[in-house]
Design a protein around this motif. Structure first.
Motif, PDB file in Angstrom:
ATOM      1  N   GLU A  60       0.823  -1.208   0.000  1.00 21.60           N
ATOM      2  CA  GLU A  60       0.000   0.000   0.000  1.00 21.60           C
ATOM      3  C   GLU A  60       0.861   1.264   0.000  1.00 21.60           C
ATOM      4  O   GLU A  60       0.574   2.236  -0.700  1.00 21.60           O
ATOM      5  CB  GLU A  60      -0.908   0.005   1.231  1.00 21.60           C
ATOM      6  CG  GLU A  60      -1.987  -1.066   1.235  1.00 21.60           C
ATOM      7  CD  GLU A  60      -3.194  -0.676   0.419  1.00 21.60           C
ATOM      8  OE1 GLU A  60      -3.247   0.474  -0.054  1.00 21.60           O
ATOM      9  OE2 GLU A  60      -4.095  -1.519   0.258  1.00 21.60           O
ATOM     10  N   GLU A  61       1.936   1.240   0.768  1.00 20.82           N
ATOM     11  CA  GLU A  61       2.770   2.435   0.925  1.00 20.82           C
ATOM     12  C   GLU A  61       3.657   2.690  -0.274  1.00 20.82           C
ATOM     13  O   GLU A  61       3.790   3.839  -0.724  1.00 20.82           O
ATOM     14  CB  GLU A  61       3.641   2.290   2.178  1.00 20.82           C
ATOM     15  CG  GLU A  61       4.616   3.449   2.371  1.00 20.82           C
ATOM     16  CD  GLU A  61       5.581   3.213   3.512  1.00 20.82           C
ATOM     17  OE1 GLU A  61       6.475   4.042   3.699  1.00 20.82           O
ATOM     18  OE2 GLU A  61       5.435   2.169   4.203  1.00 20.82           O
ATOM     19  N   LYS A  62       4.256   1.658  -0.831  1.00 21.46           N
ATOM     20  CA  LYS A  62       5.338   1.865  -1.776  1.00 21.46           C
ATOM     21  C   LYS A  62       5.023   1.516  -3.224  1.00 21.46           C
ATOM     22  O   LYS A  62       5.791   1.852  -4.107  1.00 21.46           O
ATOM     23  CB  LYS A  62       6.574   1.069  -1.326  1.00 21.46           C
ATOM     24  CG  LYS A  62       7.130   1.537   0.018  1.00 21.46           C
ATOM     25  CD  LYS A  62       8.429   0.857   0.333  1.00 21.46           C
ATOM     26  CE  LYS A  62       9.013   1.364   1.643  1.00 21.46           C
ATOM     27  NZ  LYS A  62       9.427   2.776   1.559  1.00 21.46           N
ATOM     28  N   VAL A  63       3.917   0.821  -3.456  1.00 19.99           N
ATOM     29  CA  VAL A  63       3.689   0.313  -4.804  1.00 19.99           C
ATOM     30  C   VAL A  63       2.476   0.908  -5.503  1.00 19.99           C
ATOM     31  O   VAL A  63       2.544   1.323  -6.654  1.00 19.99           O
ATOM     32  CB  VAL A  63       3.562  -1.226  -4.764  1.00 19.99           C
ATOM     33  CG1 VAL A  63       3.221  -1.766  -6.138  1.00 19.99           C
ATOM     34  CG2 VAL A  63       4.857  -1.841  -4.260  1.00 19.99           C
ATOM     35  N   LEU A  64       1.352   0.940  -4.801  1.00 22.39           N
ATOM     36  CA  LEU A  64       0.087   1.265  -5.461  1.00 22.39           C
ATOM     37  C   LEU A  64       0.089   2.580  -6.237  1.00 22.39           C
ATOM     38  O   LEU A  64      -0.537   2.656  -7.295  1.00 22.39           O
ATOM     39  CB  LEU A  64      -1.056   1.261  -4.440  1.00 22.39           C
ATOM     40  CG  LEU A  64      -1.332  -0.083  -3.762  1.00 22.39           C
ATOM     41  CD1 LEU A  64      -2.667  -0.033  -3.026  1.00 22.39           C
ATOM     42  CD2 LEU A  64      -1.322  -1.239  -4.750  1.00 22.39           C
TER      43      LEU A  64
END
Length: 207
Positions: A60-64
Motif C-alpha cells: 500500500e505504501e510503496k507500490v500502489l
C-alpha cells in the motif's frame, strides 16, 4: 500457474512511491529502487515469518501509486468494460485492486535469495509506452522472465500490465472475467470479486 503467482511478488517489490519522478526513465525507476525494497524484505523478520498484514502495508505504501489499476481492470474486463456503468466500473476497479494486493502480498513472503537482472532499454523522448524486461534468477532453477508494461502519464510512468514467463497478468484474468459476465453480468463479476476478497481477508495471516 503457482509459479506465475509466486513470481509476481516482484511486481510489488520494485517500485516504491517516493521514486515517482516524472523525469525518471522507467528502467531507471525499476532498477534504482529495487535494492531498497528487497532489503526490507530480506531483513524484516515479520515478512520473513509470513506476516501478510505487514506485506500489505508495504504494498500500500510503496507500490500502489505507481500502478494504473483503472487501465489494468479495463484491459482485464475487455470488451465488456463498455457495457458497465460508471458506478460499476469504479466497483470493478476497487475490487480488482484489492484482489491483486491480497493475492500477491502472500507471494512476497516467499522471497528468499533471488536476484534480478535487467535487459537494456532504449526510450525515445516521444515514447509513451514501454516494456521493461527483467530476469529473476534463483539457485537451482531456470531464470524467470518478468516484463513490466508502463505508460507515461503526467504523474510519471505507471505500470499497466506484467508479463511473467510469457503470461500477461491482465490476459490471464480476461477469460475468467468474461465467463463470470456471461453467467451473471457485470454485477455478477463484481459480486464474485468481492466474495474472493472476503475469503482472502478471512484467511488469517501468518505470524
Amino acid at each position: 500457474m503457482k509459479k506465475f503467482f509466486l513470481s509476481l511478488f516482484f511486481l510489488f517489490s520494485l517500485v516504491p512511491a517516493h521514486a515517482a519522478d516524472a523525469g525518471m526513465s522507467p528502467d531507471a525507476l525499476v532498477r534504482g529502487v529495487s535494492d531498497d525494497v528487497l532489503s526490507i524484505v530480506r531483513h524484516d523478520k515479520a515478512i520473513q515469518a509470513g506476516d501478510t498484514r505487514r506485506v500489505v502495508d508495504l504494498v500500500e505504501e510503496k507500490v500502489l501509486p505507481h500502478f494504473n489499476f483503472r487501465r489494468m481492470t479495463m484491459l482485464a474486463v475487455g470488451k465488456d468494460w463498455r457495457q458497465a456503468s460508471p458506478e460499476q466500473q469504479n466497483k470493478l476497479v476497487d475490487a480488482f485492486r484489492t484482489l491483486l494486493v491480497r493475492t500477491y502480498s502472500n507471494a512476497l513472503t516467499q522471497y528468499r535469495d533471488q536476484t534480478i537482472g535487467y535487459k537494456p532499454l532504449k526510450v525515445g523522448e516521444a515514447d509513451t509506452s514501454v516494456r521493461v524486461q527483467t530476469e529473476v534468477r534463483q539457485a537451482g532453477a531456470q531464470p524467470i522472465n518478468i516484463d513490466y508494461s508502463l505508460e507515461k502519464t503526467s504523474e510519471g510512468w505507471k505500470v499497466f500490465d506484467v508479463v511473467v514467463a510469457g503470461v500477461s497478468l491482465v490476459t490471464n484474468y480476461r477469460g475468467t472475467f468474461a465467463q463470470e459476465i456471461r453467467v451473471g453480468g457485470v454485477d455478477g463479476l463484481i459480486r464474485s470479486l468481492e466474495q474472493k476478497n472476503r475469503n482472502l481477508a478471512a484467511t488469517p495471516a501468518h505470524s
